[in-house]
Design an enzyme around this catalytic site. Sequence first.
Site, PDB file in Angstrom:
ATOM      1  N   GLY A  39       0.833  -1.210   0.000  1.00  0.00           N
ATOM      2  CA  GLY A  39       0.000   0.000   0.000  1.00  0.00           C
ATOM      3  C   GLY A  39       0.854   1.239   0.000  1.00  0.00           C
ATOM      4  N   ASN A  49       5.878  -4.656   5.768  1.00  0.00           N
ATOM      5  CA  ASN A  49       6.181  -5.999   6.243  1.00  0.00           C
ATOM      6  C   ASN A  49       6.359  -7.027   5.136  1.00  0.00           C
ATOM      7  OD1 ASN A  49       6.436  -6.695   9.022  1.00  0.00           O
ATOM      8  ND2 ASN A  49       4.501  -5.630   9.330  1.00  0.00           N
ATOM      9  N   ILE A  80       2.303   3.164   6.596  1.00  0.00           N
ATOM     10  CA  ILE A  80       1.507   3.993   7.499  1.00  0.00           C
ATOM     11  C   ILE A  80       1.169   3.202   8.756  1.00  0.00           C
ATOM     12  CG2 ILE A  80       0.521   5.471   5.703  1.00  0.00           C
ATOM     13  CD1 ILE A  80      -2.107   3.835   6.005  1.00  0.00           C
ATOM     14  N   ASP A  81       1.184   1.871   8.656  1.00  0.00           N
ATOM     15  CA  ASP A  81       0.804   1.031   9.796  1.00  0.00           C
ATOM     16  C   ASP A  81       1.802   1.094  10.950  1.00  0.00           C
ATOM     17  OD1 ASP A  81      -1.533   0.145   8.629  1.00  0.00           O
ATOM     18  OD2 ASP A  81      -0.537  -1.522   7.613  1.00  0.00           O
ATOM     19  N   MET A 136      -7.459   3.104   9.549  1.00  0.00           N
ATOM     20  CA  MET A 136      -6.786   1.890   9.086  1.00  0.00           C
ATOM     21  C   MET A 136      -5.935   1.247  10.190  1.00  0.00           C
ATOM     22  SD  MET A 136      -5.572   2.696   5.189  1.00  0.00           S
ATOM     23  CE  MET A 136      -6.690   2.532   3.769  1.00  0.00           C
ATOM     24  N   ARG A 172      -4.922  -3.139  10.625  1.00  0.00           N
ATOM     25  CA  ARG A 172      -5.512  -4.468  10.822  1.00  0.00           C
ATOM     26  C   ARG A 172      -5.171  -5.032  12.188  1.00  0.00           C
ATOM     27  NH1 ARG A 172      -3.965  -4.950   5.554  1.00  0.00           N
ATOM     28  NH2 ARG A 172      -5.639  -5.504   4.114  1.00  0.00           N
ATOM     29  N   LEU A 204      -7.900   8.185   1.980  1.00  0.00           N
ATOM     30  CA  LEU A 204      -7.449   9.559   2.221  1.00  0.00           C
ATOM     31  C   LEU A 204      -6.292   9.608   3.211  1.00  0.00           C
ATOM     32  CD1 LEU A 204     -11.039  11.011   2.527  1.00  0.00           C
ATOM     33  CD2 LEU A 204      -9.458  11.498   0.651  1.00  0.00           C
ATOM     34  N   ARG A 218      -3.889   7.670   3.734  1.00  0.00           N
ATOM     35  CA  ARG A 218      -2.562   7.255   3.291  1.00  0.00           C
ATOM     36  C   ARG A 218      -2.068   8.037   2.078  1.00  0.00           C
ATOM     37  NH1 ARG A 218      -3.716   1.202   0.735  1.00  0.00           N
ATOM     38  NH2 ARG A 218      -4.126   1.916  -1.370  1.00  0.00           N
TER      39      ARG A 218
END
Lengths: 413, 413
Positions: free
Chosen positions: A15, A115, A144-145, A189, A191, A298, A300
Amino acid sequence: MSELKGACIIGQSGGPTSVINTSVLGAIETALDCPSITRVLGAAHGIRGVLDDQLLDIDKEDREELKLLRYTPSSALGSCRYKLADPDVDDTDYKRILEIFKKYDVRYFFYNGGNDSMDTCNKISKFMMKSGYDCRVMGIPKTIDNDLFGTDHCPGYASASKYIATSCMEIYQDARVYDTGMVCVVEIMGRHAGWLTAAAGLATAQGAGPDLIYLPETDFDMDKFMADVKKVYAEKGNCLVAVSEGIHYADGTFVSEAKTSATDGFGHAQLGGLAAMLADKIKSELGVKVRGIELSLLQRCAAHCASKTDVDESYMSGKAAVENAVAGKTDYMPGFKCTRDENGYKCEIELLPLSQVANTEKKVPREWINAEGNGVTQAFIDYAMPLIAGDNVGPKENGLPRFAKLKKIKAEA
Amino acid sequence: MSELKGACIIGQSGGPTSVINTSVLGAIETALDCPSITRVLGAAHGIRGVLDDQLLDIDKEDREELKLLRYTPSSALGSCRYKLADPDVDDTDYKRILEIFKKYDVRYFFYNGGNDSMDTCNKISKFMMKSGYDCRVMGIPKTIDNDLFGTDHCPGYASASKYIATSCMEIYQDARVYDTGMVCVVEIMGRHAGWLTAAAGLATAQGAGPDLIYLPETDFDMDKFMADVKKVYAEKGNCLVAVSEGIHYADGTFVSEAKTSATDGFGHAQLGGLAAMLADKIKSELGVKVRGIELSLLQRCAAHCASKTDVDESYMSGKAAVENAVAGKTDYMPGFKCTRDENGYKCEIELLPLSQVANTEKKVPREWINAEGNGVTQAFIDYAMPLIAGDNVGPKENGLPRFAKLKKIKAEA
């Protein structure tokens, strides 16, 4: 370490973020100016571009136009979500990659991603070593995670955080404007790691953010959630809630799971629709006005709200990957080692072995989440606040951003 | 016209915008500096604040803090969606308003809002005239919907447009990043007028915006829509679509109607969930990857992406309302008269009678929509482009916006 001369490939995967192009710019500019690197190639759509022999001739791009990558969101070279097989089971892809590396005399491979991309990078690195092909492989972090292991934080996280916190501050102003109250649920966002949702707490720290914040690091309890919302609404007449898309019950079931059964290319469940679902539930149980807002893509890609700190660090990260590879390092990812003390915030590059960062998810420490599991602590604020400092103001054209327009000329061997 | 001395009330009503506080700032600063205006009062939550005798003592606010209203989204004084009855049927509210006006010696009433608020303002103005109570009543326009009659455009529209176009440009970059294609549907506010959705066309004009744009000014045909999407996707491998929340079939039924039956305080159907619904439909019929994005509240509160032109004009609008009232005018709303020619863009105040602007909706002219009904023409771009010029950069604190914090002291008579 002797000098290694040859072409380099730079690719982007997973992403995109607001600043992944800045990391690539750091790598590209450093590579273009480096005598050991004879040619700079871009992989169109990440490793797929290598497998398909779709490489871009970065040497033919205009240097001034490239500089606009600093203000251009998403992955300018194109991305993919292609997972390489275990080379011990099926080494077809790896042989093809080696073939392409030989075809273009590629001696440097830089892969920019999160990752899964670091896993790809790690596998390629190990395969090249095993094959005895002299090629230096470096990961360039982005996500971004913020869940890459071993680094203080990841390029891309801060800009997404700045957008999330800014938007939450603005929604906070808007969602309590009427004489009649409202409960507003913002879906963010993330997970398995709640870093992005936690960033909504930066708005709360400014006095205008979510009253309640739920991360996937703690189990979600619907009854407790409804009681929390009811309590805040009773006290304040309004309630702003931030939830991570990945919140789940104690048995591991995603709260949003009933909404969709689609999966992305890596087999992850595609989440979404959670904010609307929770808002509906609040409306039917508490009988109050509600609104569900999903920040969606938006968060990211909002380069117009990027953090200058993030942009500068992203550039530094791409630059460090190339410099270290040319200096003889391989099989690493440049991570960040940071200090936050009375002298302020300082960020330095620290090389991390690829095998260490690949596929290990870093989560928000439990002690940075409050005891009730519905907010973040000051320790998180102290961690995240310096990362969102500064604005990255790019050129405008007709009142709108001027993004980089690359020629993307297909490279010939 | 003789001098009229007395207090003024300034109120805000209807859905907030990024710049409605700037209009109020223009009115407040002008009123505070005006010798004829003895006292500046704010109505807490619009006309409800007048009816409930909840007035704020603006004279007691810090002038420097007030200046931050220029960067603070939403309605700082609070808003409402209260509809006044027809005074010929029930004049209870009007008598109460007159009572409050007399209690505080209110001789100036400024009401900042959209269509419904101009109706409120018009009714109060006419009632005061009929009652022989000497009070000058002026509307101050605001609406992201841009549907007020008689004015070139409305304060608030341009900033929402700038956010919409900027976000669409960013989504455009993000939503075509993978080697596998995607159809992305962006849902934009606008029940009956498509001005906001049309603004997505500004992104397209920059080469990075929606391929297809659907406004409520033309009837929506689902088969034609699916064929449009299919065609673009076949050609480009990706498709970005912008739809107005108010798109409807030829019989007037909203496309989103099945999704919700809730209504707001004015009896309008509350729309939403359209993007997800259309995305699902595209996925099931075309079998492609999809994403639905609803810009939701963000488009009306994203002050961090406000247009400097809009902010300056909004201030001018509030200032003009007070100056004209003090000079003897009443029963008007300051509208904008603009020229766009070889000398550039120019915007001037033109007073419009309240009865003329109240309850008349201005729609996007059919000739500014393309023949197929799936895009905007250059005439629209020429109209909207000057409005989004310039950035309104406010002070930051810890990397985040510093909004105005008003004391909101309740006024005593």
